[in-house]
Structures are given as structure tokens and as C-alpha cells.
Design a protein around this motif. Structure first.
Motif, PDB file in Angstrom:
ATOM      1  N   SER A 157      -1.504  -9.524  14.807  1.00  0.00           N
ATOM      2  CA  SER A 157      -2.160  -8.504  13.989  1.00  0.00           C
ATOM      3  C   SER A 157      -1.102  -7.753  13.183  1.00  0.00           C
ATOM      4  O   SER A 157      -0.027  -7.454  13.702  1.00  0.00           O
ATOM      5  CB  SER A 157      -2.911  -7.508  14.871  1.00  0.00           C
ATOM      6  N   GLY A 158      -1.429  -7.472  11.929  1.00  0.00           N
ATOM      7  CA  GLY A 158      -0.497  -6.719  11.083  1.00  0.00           C
ATOM      8  C   GLY A 158       0.562  -7.566  10.409  1.00  0.00           C
ATOM      9  O   GLY A 158       1.449  -7.043   9.742  1.00  0.00           O
ATOM     10  N   SER A 159       0.449  -8.911  10.553  1.00  0.00           N
ATOM     11  CA  SER A 159       1.480  -9.769   9.945  1.00  0.00           C
ATOM     12  C   SER A 159       1.201 -10.065   8.473  1.00  0.00           C
ATOM     13  O   SER A 159       2.039 -10.647   7.787  1.00  0.00           O
ATOM     14  CB  SER A 159       1.609 -11.075  10.731  1.00  0.00           C
ATOM     15  N   GLY A 160       0.008  -9.678   7.983  1.00  0.00           N
ATOM     16  CA  GLY A 160      -0.314  -9.860   6.567  1.00  0.00           C
ATOM     17  C   GLY A 160      -1.306 -10.971   6.287  1.00  0.00           C
ATOM     18  O   GLY A 160      -1.598 -11.274   5.126  1.00  0.00           O
ATOM     19  N   LYS A 161      -1.873 -11.574   7.344  1.00  0.00           N
ATOM     20  CA  LYS A 161      -2.748 -12.738   7.171  1.00  0.00           C
ATOM     21  C   LYS A 161      -3.988 -12.428   6.324  1.00  0.00           C
ATOM     22  O   LYS A 161      -4.263 -13.100   5.334  1.00  0.00           O
ATOM     23  CB  LYS A 161      -3.201 -13.281   8.540  1.00  0.00           C
TER      24      LYS A 161
ATOM     25  N   GLU B 226      -7.998  -7.788  -3.254  1.00  0.00           N
ATOM     26  CA  GLU B 226      -6.844  -6.888  -3.212  1.00  0.00           C
ATOM     27  C   GLU B 226      -5.962  -7.183  -4.420  1.00  0.00           C
ATOM     28  O   GLU B 226      -5.768  -8.343  -4.778  1.00  0.00           O
ATOM     29  CB  GLU B 226      -6.011  -7.117  -1.939  1.00  0.00           C
ATOM     30  N   ASP B 227      -5.462  -6.118  -5.017  1.00  0.00           N
ATOM     31  CA  ASP B 227      -4.498  -6.249  -6.091  1.00  0.00           C
ATOM     32  C   ASP B 227      -3.149  -6.672  -5.504  1.00  0.00           C
ATOM     33  O   ASP B 227      -2.889  -6.412  -4.334  1.00  0.00           O
ATOM     34  CB  ASP B 227      -4.337  -4.860  -6.747  1.00  0.00           C
TER      35      ASP B 227
ATOM     36  N   TYR C 150       0.892  -1.166   0.000  1.00  0.00           N
ATOM     37  CA  TYR C 150       0.000   0.000   0.000  1.00  0.00           C
ATOM     38  C   TYR C 150       0.922   1.204   0.000  1.00  0.00           C
ATOM     39  O   TYR C 150       1.485   1.545   1.053  1.00  0.00           O
ATOM     40  CB  TYR C 150      -0.890   0.021   1.241  1.00  0.00           C
ATOM     41  N   GLY C 151       1.122   1.812  -1.144  1.00  0.00           N
ATOM     42  CA  GLY C 151       2.096   2.903  -1.221  1.00  0.00           C
ATOM     43  C   GLY C 151       3.485   2.385  -0.862  1.00  0.00           C
ATOM     44  O   GLY C 151       3.971   1.418  -1.436  1.00  0.00           O
ATOM     45  N   ASP C 152       4.113   3.018   0.127  1.00  0.00           N
ATOM     46  CA  ASP C 152       5.468   2.614   0.542  1.00  0.00           C
ATOM     47  C   ASP C 152       5.464   1.450   1.536  1.00  0.00           C
ATOM     48  O   ASP C 152       6.518   0.919   1.863  1.00  0.00           O
ATOM     49  CB  ASP C 152       6.210   3.806   1.189  1.00  0.00           C
TER      50      ASP C 152
END
Length: 257
Positions: free
Chosen positions: A42-46, A57-58, A17-19
Motif C-alpha cells: 500500500s502506498g507504493s503508487g499502484k 489523475e493529472d 500531490y503538493g510536496d
């Protein structure tokens, strides 16, 4: 165990997502008729990984191949070419996805919610759609409430209807994203039991979950994601009892498994 057909291949998938790079070269294979659980902080990409499989999602790099088909993109003359929106919609129909929030249409009964895709997408006759919808509502223990509206159902009941709606479309692959996280604790098991039955029936499933005991019991393979990558994967017994990575050992300890 007999060799199972490879249904899903994820090869070198990157998503930003952007950078902010959220997926950093994920490789994963899922065989037909197996259940794969994805665990991690949380936030690991699951969830992002799940959403890229379903083309919600692209993704900027890599390949996702479902049953021999390149999902979302083809490689032409060494260039990635995005499929048309109609082709992507067609490909997305091969996967069913159930989310944290049930997303049922409030003005429609449980039966009508399950029938909708069968009528609009599969173009079935009404009698055929009713027959399939009632079959799946029965399988998830909701046939007696088929004429109820979502507001008349508990969270666990709504989630079971949402699962019936997704499975009724006969997807090749089912994706579950933290489907019990919005439920009261006493309602969690009724949803997990439905998923256990699907696993027993040979449905191919990839699920993101924080229900560690459930993942242990139901999975053929468990994936531990950390910082956008698969840090460790394997049979649940091996992964839970003999973690190789210190990060996974910490995670398991904090999960009180």
C-alpha cells in the motif's frame, strides 16, 4: 511467439500531490493482447499509476501514449499543453476501468447499467445496446439476473456487472483496480474467473491486485512497485521465484506466495 503491437507506453511519468511525490519517473510498456499485473505494498503508487493512465489523475511530467495518441497532453514547441476537457473525455473512452467499489447506479437494473454508456456515449439504438449488453452479461454469467437491481445482487455479482459495463464499451485497454478487495472471500473467484476469460480472449489488461496467485497465473508480465517506482518487472515465474531485489523478496514472503 509473434511480436505483438505496443499498445501503451508510459515514459518518465511523475505525479505529485503538493510536496508528496507519488510517482517518481515510471516507465512501462504494454503490448496488445497481454495482461500486466502491478503488485506492491500500500502506498507504493499502484492505484495512482492506473488513474493517470485513465486521466482520472493529472500528471506533471512525462508521457502516456495509448495506441499512438498522447494521453492528456501534447508537446508543442517543447511545452506540455493540456488537451481540452472534451478531448480528454474522448481519450478516456478508449480505456475501461473497474474499481474496488462497483459504482452501479442503484435505481437501474443490471441491463440498464450496462446499456447506459452504449446509449449516452456511443449513441447506439436501443435494440443494438440491448443486444451488446445482453452479450456481455451472458459472458460474465449474469444474463439471468439482467432485470435485477444492484441491491438484489451479491458483491461478486455486482462486480461482474461492472466488468460487463466497462467491456461493453469496446475499450482498447482495460484497467482493474483491486477489484476483489471489497468482496467476501468466497465471492472472489467468480470475479477472477471472469478476468481470466477476458485474458484468454485477448483483452489488453493492466491490473492492480493483491491476489498473488491470480497475478502469477494470468499475467504475461508482473510489475513490482516500491516507493513510486518500478523496482522490478518480468515474467511471473522469474519474478516470483528469482526476485533480484531484497524488497520484492520480502514482499513475496509476507504475501505467503
Amino acid at each position: 511467439m509473434t511480436d505483438r503491437k505496443k499498445l501503451l507506453s508510459i515514459r518518465g511519468v511523475h505525479k505529485s500531490y503538493g510536496d508528496l511525490e507519488v510517482l517518481k519517473g515510471v516507465d512501462l510498456e504494454v503490448n496488445q493482447g497481454t495482461t500486466v499485473s502491478i503488485i506492491g505494498s500500500s502506498g507504493s503508487g499502484k492505484t495512482t499509476l492506473l488513474r493517470t493512465i485513465n486521466l482520472l489523475e493529472d500528471y506533471q511530467q512525462g508521457q502516456i501514449i495509448l495506441d499512438g495518441q498522447n494521453m492528456g497532453y501534447s508537446i508543442t514547441n517543447s511545452k506540455r499543453v493540456r488537451h481540452s476537457e472534451s478531448e480528454i473525455a474522448k481519450q478516456r473512452s478508449h480505456t475501461g476501468m473497474v474499481f474496488q467499489h462497483f459504482n452501479l447506479f442503484p435505481h437501474m437494473t443490471a441491463l440498464d447499467n450496462v446499456m447506459l454508456g452504449l446509449l449516452k456515449v456511443k449513441k447506439m439504438s436501443k435494440s443494438e445496446a440491448i443486444s451488446i449488453a445482453e452479450h456481455w452479461l451472458d459472458k460474465v454469467g449474469m444474463l439471468s439476473r439482467k432485470d435485477h437491481y444492484p441491491i438484489q445482487l451479491s458483491g461478486g455479482q455486482q462486480q461482474r456487472v461492472a466488468i460487463a459495463r466497462a467491456v461493453a464499451m469496446s475499450p482498447k485497454l482495460m484497467l482493474f483496480d483491486e477489484v476483489t478487495s471489497a468482496l467476501d472471500p468466497e465471492l472472489v473467484n467468480e470475479v477472477l474467473n471472469v478476468m481470466k476469460d477476458l485474458a484468454k480472449d485477448g483483452m489488453t489488461m493492466v491490473l492492480v491486485t493483491h491476489e498473488m496467485k491470480f497475478a502469477y497465473e494470468v499475467s504475461d508480465n508482473v510489475i513490482f512497485m516500491n516507493n513510486g517506482q518500478i523496482e522490478e518487472q518480468g515474467h511471473p515465474h522469474e519474478l516470483y521465484h528469482h526476485p533480484k531485489s531484497s524488497r520484492l523478496a520480502e514482499f513475496l514472503k509476507s504475501s505467503h506466495f
